[in-house]
Design a protein around this motif. Structure first.
Motif, PDB file in Angstrom:
ATOM      1  N   CYS A 132       0.934  -1.247   0.164  1.00 44.53           N
ATOM      2  CA  CYS A 132      -0.140   0.053   0.015  1.00 44.53           C
ATOM      3  C   CYS A 132       0.877   1.142   0.031  1.00 44.53           C
ATOM      4  CB  CYS A 132      -0.851  -0.149   1.384  1.00 44.53           C
ATOM      5  SG  CYS A 132      -2.138   1.301   1.034  1.00 44.53           S
ATOM      6  N   CYS A 169      -2.930  -0.074   9.190  1.00 44.54           N
ATOM      7  CA  CYS A 169      -1.787   0.678   9.118  1.00 44.54           C
ATOM      8  C   CYS A 169      -2.358   2.347   8.625  1.00 44.54           C
ATOM      9  CB  CYS A 169      -0.680   0.280   8.188  1.00 44.54           C
ATOM     10  SG  CYS A 169      -1.510  -0.704   6.631  1.00 44.54           S
ATOM     11  N   CYS A 170      -3.630   2.569   8.449  1.00 40.86           N
ATOM     12  CA  CYS A 170      -4.024   3.819   8.438  1.00 40.86           C
ATOM     13  C   CYS A 170      -5.373   3.913   9.219  1.00 40.86           C
ATOM     14  CB  CYS A 170      -4.376   4.161   7.113  1.00 40.86           C
ATOM     15  SG  CYS A 170      -5.695   3.558   6.018  1.00 40.86           S
ATOM     16  N   ASN A 173      -8.965   3.201   6.048  1.00 43.69           N
ATOM     17  CA  ASN A 173      -9.371   2.113   4.918  1.00 43.69           C
ATOM     18  C   ASN A 173      -9.820   0.686   5.273  1.00 43.69           C
ATOM     19  OD1 ASN A 173      -9.494   4.308   3.198  1.00 43.69           O
ATOM     20  ND2 ASN A 173      -7.512   3.928   2.074  1.00 43.69           N
ATOM     21  N   CYS A 174      -8.805  -0.362   5.329  1.00 43.14           N
ATOM     22  CA  CYS A 174      -9.320  -1.572   5.114  1.00 43.14           C
ATOM     23  C   CYS A 174      -9.263  -2.403   6.135  1.00 43.14           C
ATOM     24  CB  CYS A 174      -8.308  -2.233   3.923  1.00 43.14           C
ATOM     25  SG  CYS A 174      -6.594  -2.088   4.209  1.00 43.14           S
TER      26      CYS A 174
HETATM   27  S1  SF4 Z   1      -4.985  -0.151   6.196  1.00 46.90           S
HETATM   28 FE1  SF4 Z   1      -5.174  -0.724   4.119  1.00 46.90          FE
HETATM   29  S2  SF4 Z   1      -5.465   1.279   3.051  1.00 46.90           S
HETATM   30 FE2  SF4 Z   1      -4.701   1.849   4.983  1.00 46.90          FE
HETATM   31  S3  SF4 Z   1      -2.487   1.972   4.865  1.00 46.90           S
HETATM   32 FE3  SF4 Z   1      -2.914  -0.184   5.726  1.00 46.90          FE
HETATM   33  S4  SF4 Z   1      -2.945  -1.285   3.719  1.00 46.90           S
HETATM   34 FE4  SF4 Z   1      -3.298   0.864   2.951  1.00 46.90          FE
END
Ligand code: SF4
Ligand code: SF4
Length: 355
Positions: A132, A169-170, A173-174
């Motif tokens: 990512c 890691c953010c 998002n996912c």
């Molecule tokens: S949670 Fe998902 S979208 Fe967010 S940084 Fe990590 S891999 Fe990327």
């Protein structure tokens, strides 16, 4: 059964890769049980039996490790494997005599057998730096450090109910819902590199992306750029993916937070959302000791205090959030937990509905 026609954006039909006994008895299972942690035993209405041995992996694997796992499948199992959604690998065998040698081969090669029933299964983590372009931490690194500590909880089934952990890691998002989740937490607004914005970013798209309308177009040093109303900014990081010059990641100010009480399943109760219970923990590779310490404190308090079959959300629901903070010896601030009732109509209330 006819094969499903492959589509460009979808996975291939899984039946072509299935163990023959699973294919033959698809949808026709009579019951299943677990002879020991890490082993599932399925019995079909036809009398066929299949033993599935589950092992933990590090998820992001090099080709040599994958070959090693395939060699184990060819030598000790029956040549078929599958991965679970929590990145465990499963080997299917139709002869019970193959189970113990397979377990021995896996454990002697460093793959612990477990992750079933009331264990702490593998931590689900998002892609991180490998795939990512926006992570604020390496999710898989925090997973590795924590699973090293929780090894015995993976190979045993000693918890009140299953425990699902995750890392993201953010902030936006996912990541999904988990009993205990480790999630990046940005604590300052993005720093804008005005020289690059006009070249790299589609400004209306970035303005539209901000959930609190904190971004507006601006001319800076005669160049089209953007500016952020820092009083409004909630430091979510949503502007960074479409506009990398709005740098949100920061070695000091990108922290980690712990969230508790999420659950995707409908078993025994509705799906639940996680709530933040610890914030501002240092993003401290390579072993993230501060994060591991808080997760283990919550996990072992739950283990000691919950009744049989209570998931973490059920346990907290019974004892109440004030007691949760007392028992886990965590400081409570007004920024933790979101009990805002209006969110019921604005947030997803079912696992079947996703943004
Ligand atoms: S949670 Fe998902 S979208 Fe967010 S940084 Fe990590 S891999 Fe990327
Ligand atoms: S970090 Fe989030 S709230 Fe702040 S400006 Fe960017 S999109 Fe808006």
């Amino acid at each position: 059964m006819a094969m499903r026609t492959p589509i460009e954006s979808g996975v291939p039909d899984n039946r072509q890769y299935m163990h023959p006994a699973l294919l033959k008895n698809y949808g026709n299972w009579r019951y299943h049980d677990r002879p020991r942690p890490g082993v599932l035993h399925h019995v079909s209405h036809t009398g066929d039996e299949v033993w599935t041995v589950r092992a933990g992996t590090q998820r992001q694997m090099d080709v040599y490790t994958i070959r090693k796992l395939c060699d184990i499948a060819d030598t000790y199992a029956e040549g078929h494997v599958r991965f679970t959604i929590r990145s465990n690998i499963e080997f299917m065998v139709s002869d019970p005599a193959k189970v113990d040698p397979l377990i021995e081969a896996l454990t002697s090669n460093g793959f612990p057998v477990g992750g079933t029933g009331n264990s702490v299964s593998m931590i689900a983590h998002t892609q991180g730096w490998l795939h990512c372009d926006i992570p604020g931490t390496d999710a898989s690194g925090a997973v590795k450090a924590l699973m090293d500590d929780l090894y015995t909880e993976f190979i045993r089934e000693d918890m009140p109910n299953r425990v699902h952990l995750s890392t993201s890691c953010c902030e936006i998002n996912c990541g999904g819902q988990a009993d205990i989740a480790i999630i990046v937490q940005h604590t300052k607004p993005p720093t804008i590199n005005h020289d690059l914005v006009a070249n790299v970013c589609e400004r209306p798209a970035v303005v539209a992306r901000c959930p609190v309308a904190a971004i507006r177009p601006a001319l800076v040093n005669g160049k089209p750029s953007l500016e952020v109303d820092e009083k409004k900014c909630i430091c979510c990081g949503a502007c960074y993916p479409p506009c990398p010059p709005m740098q949100i990641n920061d070695p000091e100010h990108s922290k980690l937070a712990i969230w508790v009480g999420g659950k995707n399943s409908n078993a025994r109760g509705k799906p639940t959302f996680m709530k933040m219970v610890a914030s501002g923990l240092p993003n401290n590779p390579p072993r993230w000791p501060e994060v591991s310490e808080v997760v283990k404190r919550i996990l072992y308090t739950y283990k000691a205090d919950a009744r049989s079959w209570e998931r973490i959300a059920d346990w907290v629901e019974r004892i109440g959030w004030p007691r949760f903070f007392e028992k886990c010896d965590l400081p409570f601030t007004k920024y933790l937990i979101d009990d805002w009732r209006g969110s019921r109509s604005s947030l997803n209330a079912s696992t079947h509905i996703r943004f």
